[in-house]
Design a protein around this motif. Structure first.
Motif, PDB file in Angstrom:
ATOM      1  N   ILE A 295      36.651  38.629  41.562  1.00 55.83           N
ATOM      2  CA  ILE A 295      37.321  37.332  41.580  1.00 55.83           C
ATOM      3  C   ILE A 295      36.931  36.568  42.844  1.00 55.83           C
ATOM      4  O   ILE A 295      36.453  37.142  43.817  1.00 55.83           O
ATOM      5  CB  ILE A 295      38.855  37.473  41.480  1.00 55.83           C
ATOM      6  N   GLU A 296      37.129  35.268  42.820  1.00 58.29           N
ATOM      7  CA  GLU A 296      36.646  34.411  43.905  1.00 58.29           C
ATOM      8  C   GLU A 296      37.653  34.373  45.051  1.00 58.29           C
ATOM      9  O   GLU A 296      38.444  33.432  45.200  1.00 58.29           O
ATOM     10  CB  GLU A 296      36.357  33.012  43.353  1.00 58.29           C
ATOM     11  N   THR A 297      37.594  35.422  45.856  1.00 58.16           N
ATOM     12  CA  THR A 297      38.483  35.530  47.011  1.00 58.16           C
ATOM     13  C   THR A 297      37.816  36.395  48.069  1.00 58.16           C
ATOM     14  O   THR A 297      37.037  37.291  47.718  1.00 58.16           O
ATOM     15  CB  THR A 297      39.834  36.166  46.619  1.00 58.16           C
ATOM     16  N   PRO A 298      38.063  36.145  49.348  1.00 56.41           N
ATOM     17  CA  PRO A 298      37.648  37.134  50.351  1.00 56.41           C
ATOM     18  C   PRO A 298      38.320  38.469  50.022  1.00 56.41           C
ATOM     19  O   PRO A 298      39.428  38.507  49.498  1.00 56.41           O
ATOM     20  CB  PRO A 298      38.181  36.548  51.664  1.00 56.41           C
ATOM     21  N   MET A 299      37.646  39.558  50.335  1.00 48.22           N
ATOM     22  CA  MET A 299      38.168  40.879  49.965  1.00 48.22           C
ATOM     23  C   MET A 299      39.465  41.183  50.712  1.00 48.22           C
ATOM     24  O   MET A 299      39.505  41.167  51.942  1.00 48.22           O
ATOM     25  CB  MET A 299      37.118  41.953  50.276  1.00 48.22           C
ATOM     26  N   PRO A 300      40.544  41.479  49.991  1.00 49.04           N
ATOM     27  CA  PRO A 300      41.823  41.788  50.648  1.00 49.04           C
ATOM     28  C   PRO A 300      41.782  43.140  51.362  1.00 49.04           C
ATOM     29  O   PRO A 300      41.026  44.035  50.977  1.00 49.04           O
ATOM     30  CB  PRO A 300      42.816  41.823  49.482  1.00 49.04           C
ATOM     31  N   TYR A 301      42.630  43.277  52.370  1.00 48.67           N
ATOM     32  CA  TYR A 301      42.792  44.562  53.062  1.00 48.67           C
ATOM     33  C   TYR A 301      43.763  45.456  52.303  1.00 48.67           C
ATOM     34  O   TYR A 301      43.558  46.670  52.199  1.00 48.67           O
ATOM     35  CB  TYR A 301      43.293  44.327  54.489  1.00 48.67           C
ATOM     36  N   ASN A 302      44.815  44.869  51.760  1.00 47.40           N
ATOM     37  CA  ASN A 302      45.796  45.623  50.989  1.00 47.40           C
ATOM     38  C   ASN A 302      45.105  46.383  49.856  1.00 47.40           C
ATOM     39  O   ASN A 302      44.367  45.790  49.065  1.00 47.40           O
ATOM     40  CB  ASN A 302      46.842  44.660  50.421  1.00 47.40           C
ATOM     41  N   PRO A 303      45.298  47.711  49.741  1.00 46.38           N
ATOM     42  CA  PRO A 303      44.541  48.487  48.755  1.00 46.38           C
ATOM     43  C   PRO A 303      44.785  48.088  47.304  1.00 46.38           C
ATOM     44  O   PRO A 303      43.867  48.132  46.484  1.00 46.38           O
ATOM     45  CB  PRO A 303      44.981  49.934  49.019  1.00 46.38           C
ATOM     46  N   THR A 304      46.005  47.675  46.989  1.00 46.22           N
ATOM     47  CA  THR A 304      46.284  47.251  45.617  1.00 46.22           C
ATOM     48  C   THR A 304      45.566  45.947  45.298  1.00 46.22           C
ATOM     49  O   THR A 304      44.962  45.792  44.224  1.00 46.22           O
ATOM     50  CB  THR A 304      47.802  47.078  45.409  1.00 46.22           C
ATOM     51  N   LEU A 305      45.592  45.013  46.240  1.00 43.82           N
ATOM     52  CA  LEU A 305      44.905  43.736  46.037  1.00 43.82           C
ATOM     53  C   LEU A 305      43.389  43.931  46.044  1.00 43.82           C
ATOM     54  O   LEU A 305      42.664  43.280  45.282  1.00 43.82           O
ATOM     55  CB  LEU A 305      45.317  42.745  47.125  1.00 43.82           C
ATOM     56  N   GLU A 306      42.901  44.834  46.911  1.00 42.42           N
ATOM     57  CA  GLU A 306      41.462  45.103  46.966  1.00 42.42           C
ATOM     58  C   GLU A 306      40.962  45.618  45.610  1.00 42.42           C
ATOM     59  O   GLU A 306      39.924  45.176  45.102  1.00 42.42           O
ATOM     60  CB  GLU A 306      41.175  46.135  48.055  1.00 42.42           C
ATOM     61  N   LYS A 307      41.729  46.506  45.029  1.00 39.84           N
ATOM     62  CA  LYS A 307      41.357  47.057  43.717  1.00 39.84           C
ATOM     63  C   LYS A 307      41.367  45.975  42.648  1.00 39.84           C
ATOM     64  O   LYS A 307      40.508  45.940  41.757  1.00 39.84           O
ATOM     65  CB  LYS A 307      42.307  48.192  43.349  1.00 39.84           C
ATOM     66  N   ALA A 308      42.340  45.064  42.751  1.00 40.50           N
ATOM     67  CA  ALA A 308      42.463  43.993  41.755  1.00 40.50           C
ATOM     68  C   ALA A 308      41.358  42.953  41.875  1.00 40.50           C
ATOM     69  O   ALA A 308      41.110  42.196  40.934  1.00 40.50           O
ATOM     70  CB  ALA A 308      43.828  43.317  41.889  1.00 40.50           C
ATOM     71  N   ALA A 309      40.675  42.925  43.020  1.00 42.83           N
ATOM     72  CA  ALA A 309      39.671  41.879  43.269  1.00 42.83           C
ATOM     73  C   ALA A 309      38.331  42.152  42.609  1.00 42.83           C
ATOM     74  O   ALA A 309      37.502  41.243  42.502  1.00 42.83           O
ATOM     75  CB  ALA A 309      39.478  41.705  44.779  1.00 42.83           C
ATOM     76  N   VAL A 310      38.098  43.401  42.189  1.00 43.12           N
ATOM     77  CA  VAL A 310      36.799  43.756  41.584  1.00 43.12           C
ATOM     78  C   VAL A 310      37.031  44.492  40.274  1.00 43.12           C
ATOM     79  O   VAL A 310      38.099  45.062  40.042  1.00 43.12           O
ATOM     80  CB  VAL A 310      35.958  44.622  42.547  1.00 43.12           C
ATOM     81  N   PRO A 311      36.053  44.486  39.376  1.00 40.88           N
ATOM     82  CA  PRO A 311      36.241  45.135  38.072  1.00 40.88           C
ATOM     83  C   PRO A 311      36.564  46.624  38.191  1.00 40.88           C
ATOM     84  O   PRO A 311      35.964  47.346  38.984  1.00 40.88           O
ATOM     85  CB  PRO A 311      34.892  44.924  37.378  1.00 40.88           C
ATOM     86  N   GLN A 312      37.528  47.058  37.390  1.00 40.22           N
ATOM     87  CA  GLN A 312      37.903  48.463  37.291  1.00 40.22           C
ATOM     88  C   GLN A 312      37.636  48.958  35.873  1.00 40.22           C
ATOM     89  O   GLN A 312      37.255  48.181  34.994  1.00 40.22           O
ATOM     90  CB  GLN A 312      39.379  48.641  37.667  1.00 40.22           C
ATOM     91  N   VAL A 313      37.835  50.223  35.649  1.00 46.80           N
ATOM     92  CA  VAL A 313      37.541  50.820  34.341  1.00 46.80           C
ATOM     93  C   VAL A 313      38.293  50.109  33.228  1.00 46.80           C
ATOM     94  O   VAL A 313      37.724  49.797  32.166  1.00 46.80           O
ATOM     95  CB  VAL A 313      37.882  52.328  34.355  1.00 46.80           C
ATOM     96  N   ASN A 314      39.579  49.826  33.459  1.00 44.53           N
ATOM     97  CA  ASN A 314      40.377  49.177  32.408  1.00 44.53           C
ATOM     98  C   ASN A 314      39.865  47.782  32.072  1.00 44.53           C
ATOM     99  O   ASN A 314      39.931  47.354  30.911  1.00 44.53           O
ATOM    100  CB  ASN A 314      41.851  49.117  32.818  1.00 44.53           C
ATOM    101  N   ASN A 315      39.318  47.087  33.059  1.00 43.82           N
ATOM    102  CA  ASN A 315      38.749  45.754  32.797  1.00 43.82           C
ATOM    103  C   ASN A 315      37.513  45.856  31.910  1.00 43.82           C
ATOM    104  O   ASN A 315      37.320  45.031  31.002  1.00 43.82           O
ATOM    105  CB  ASN A 315      38.375  45.062  34.100  1.00 43.82           C
ATOM    106  N   ILE A 316      36.702  46.862  32.151  1.00 45.95           N
ATOM    107  CA  ILE A 316      35.498  47.060  31.339  1.00 45.95           C
ATOM    108  C   ILE A 316      35.880  47.404  29.905  1.00 45.95           C
ATOM    109  O   ILE A 316      35.316  46.873  28.940  1.00 45.95           O
ATOM    110  CB  ILE A 316      34.607  48.158  31.954  1.00 45.95           C
ATOM    111  N   VAL A 317      36.863  48.274  29.754  1.00 47.84           N
ATOM    112  CA  VAL A 317      37.340  48.655  28.415  1.00 47.84           C
ATOM    113  C   VAL A 317      37.831  47.432  27.656  1.00 47.84           C
ATOM    114  O   VAL A 317      37.487  47.219  26.482  1.00 47.84           O
ATOM    115  CB  VAL A 317      38.452  49.723  28.528  1.00 47.84           C
ATOM    116  N   GLU A 318      38.627  46.609  28.317  1.00 48.34           N
ATOM    117  CA  GLU A 318      39.197  45.431  27.656  1.00 48.34           C
ATOM    118  C   GLU A 318      38.109  44.437  27.239  1.00 48.34           C
ATOM    119  O   GLU A 318      38.162  43.863  26.144  1.00 48.34           O
ATOM    120  CB  GLU A 318      40.202  44.753  28.592  1.00 48.34           C
TER     121      GLU A 318
END
Length: 326
Positions: A295-318
Motif C-alpha cells: 500500500i502507498e505508505t511509508p513502512m510502519p514500525y508497528n508490527p501489525t501495521l507493517e504486516k498490513a502494508a504488504v501482501p500476505q498469504v491471505n491477500n494472495i488467496v483472495e
C-alpha cells in the motif's frame, strides 16, 4: 543433500569466489569482526584478513566510489550496503558511473561490481530501513538486478553475478536470511535472465518476486484444497527478465496475478504486466491481470501495521479466488 540457510549460501558463494580469484574482495560497514548487519560475512575476516574483508567508514557515497574505482582498475569488489535504502546516498556512483562506463567507452572500460542490498520489510526496522526500491534500479540501462527467493538460487545467482562484467545489484530479503533449502557444496551458477517455475499448475499463473515467492507457495497449498491449481513463476532476475517463461505460463492458465512487496504504484510488477499486455499472449487471457503490491505508505514500525502494508498469504488467496470467479 545438506540444507543451509540463505545467508550461509551467499557467504559460501563469496568464499568460493575469493578462494578462486584474488581480485575478489568485500567492502562495507561492519562486515569484518561484526559480520555485517545481518551476519552474512561472519568469519570471513578470519579467513581472508582485513585487506580483502574491508571495514569502511559510514559513508555510502565514499565506499560506492571506492568500489566503482576498484572495478574499473581490474578488481572484482563485492559492496555490502548495510540496508538497501541507503543506496540512495550512492546513486551518482552507481547510476552515472557504474551503469554507463562500459557503454560510454565502447566496452573498453567495465565495472564488474556486485552490490549486496538487504531489503524489504517484516523485521521491524521502520520506514527508512524497510523499503523495496528495486524498480528504481531496474529502470537504469547498464545495471542488472537480481532478487533470489531461496538459498539455492542465492548461491547460484551470486556466482553468476560475480562472473559478470557488469554491475549487478543483488537484493537479499531480510526475512529470507534464516530460511533453508538444499544447496550443493560445490560451485554452480544460476544464469542471470532465467526464470524458475517453482510450482506447476493449470488455473492461474502467479508471478512473484523475493519473499513473495514463499507466500505464493503457501497460498497455493490453501487454494489446492479448493481445487484451484496455481502455477508460480519466480523471475529470479528482474534485469534481464525472462519474459518468455512467463508468457508460456500465461498461455496455459489464461489468468495472471503479479505479486511483489514494493509499493504497488510504479512497482516492478507493472513492468511485468505491461510486457504481457504488449505481447500476443494478451489474447489468451480470460480475466484482467491482477497486480498485488504494497500500500502507498511509508513502512510502519508497528508490527501489525507493517504486516498490513504488504501482501500476505491471505491477500494472495483472495486475489486468486477473485480471478477464478471473474
Amino acid at each position: 543433500m545438506r540444507e543451509i540457510t540463505y545467508s550461509e549460501a551467499i557467504r559460501e558463494a563469496m568464499i568460493q569466489a575469493m578462494n578462486k580469484d584474488e581480485d575478489v574482495f568485500i567492502l562495507g560497514e561492519d562486515i569484518g569482526i561484526y559480520g555485517g548487519a545481518f551476519g552474512v560475512t561472519n568469519g570471513m575476516i578470519e579467513i581472508f584478513g582485513p585487506e580483502r574483508v574491508r571495514n569502511t567508514p559510514i559513508s555510502e557515497a565514499a565506499i560506492s566510489g571506492a568500489a566503482v574505482g576498484a572495478a574499473l582498475t581490474g578488481m572484482k569488489p563485492i559492496l555490502e550496503i548495510q540496508f538497501s535504502d541507503f543506496i540512495m546516498i550512492a546513486l551518482d556512483n552507481i547510476v552515472n558511473q557504474a551503469a554507463k562506463t562500459r557503454y560510454m567507452f565502447g566496452g573498453k572500460g567495465k565495472v564488474p561490481l556486485v552490490i549486496r542490498l538487504p531489503g524489504g520489510s517484516g523485521a521491524g526496522f521502520a520506514a527508512q530501513h524497510s523499503q523495496s526500491l528495486e524498480a528504481w534500479m531496474a529502470h537504469v540501462p547498464g545495471l542488472k538486478v537480481v532478487q533470489p527467493s531461496n538459498a539455492y538460487d542465492a548461491k547460484g545467482l551470486m556466482r553468476a553475478a560475480l562472473n559478470d562484467d557488469n554491475t549487478v545489484l543483488f537484493y537479499e530479503h531480510k526475512l529470507l536470511y534464516q530460511t533453508k533449502c538444499r544447496v550443493p557444496e560445490e560451485e554452480y551458477e544460476v544464469p542471470l535472465g532465467v526464470a524458475d517455475i517453482k510450482k506447476t499448475g493449470k488455473d492461474i499463473t502467479i508471478v512473484a518476486t523475493g519473499v513473495m515467492v514463499n507466500r505464493a507457495l503457501e497460498a497455493a497449498e490453501i487454494l489446492q484444497k479448493e481445487h484451484i491449481d496455481v502455477e508460480i513463476i519466480d523471475p529470479r532476475t528482474l534485469v534481464p527478465l525472462d519474459i518468455d517463461t512467463i508468457l508460456k505460463s500465461v498461455e496455459k492458465t489464461s489468468r495472471v496475478l503479479v505479486v511483489y512487496e514494493a509499493v504497488k504504484r510504479g512497482g516492478y510488477g507493472a513492468e511485468i504486466v505491461s510486457q504481457i499486455v504488449e505481447n500476443d499472449t494478451f489474447g489468451y487471457l480470460d480475466a484482467p491481470i491482477s497486480r498485488l503490491g504494497g500500500i502507498e505508505t511509508p513502512m510502519p514500525y508497528n508490527p501489525t501495521l507493517e504486516k498490513a502494508a504488504v501482501p500476505q498469504v491471505n491477500n494472495i488467496v483472495e486475489e486468486c479466488r477473485k480471478l477464478m470467479n471473474y
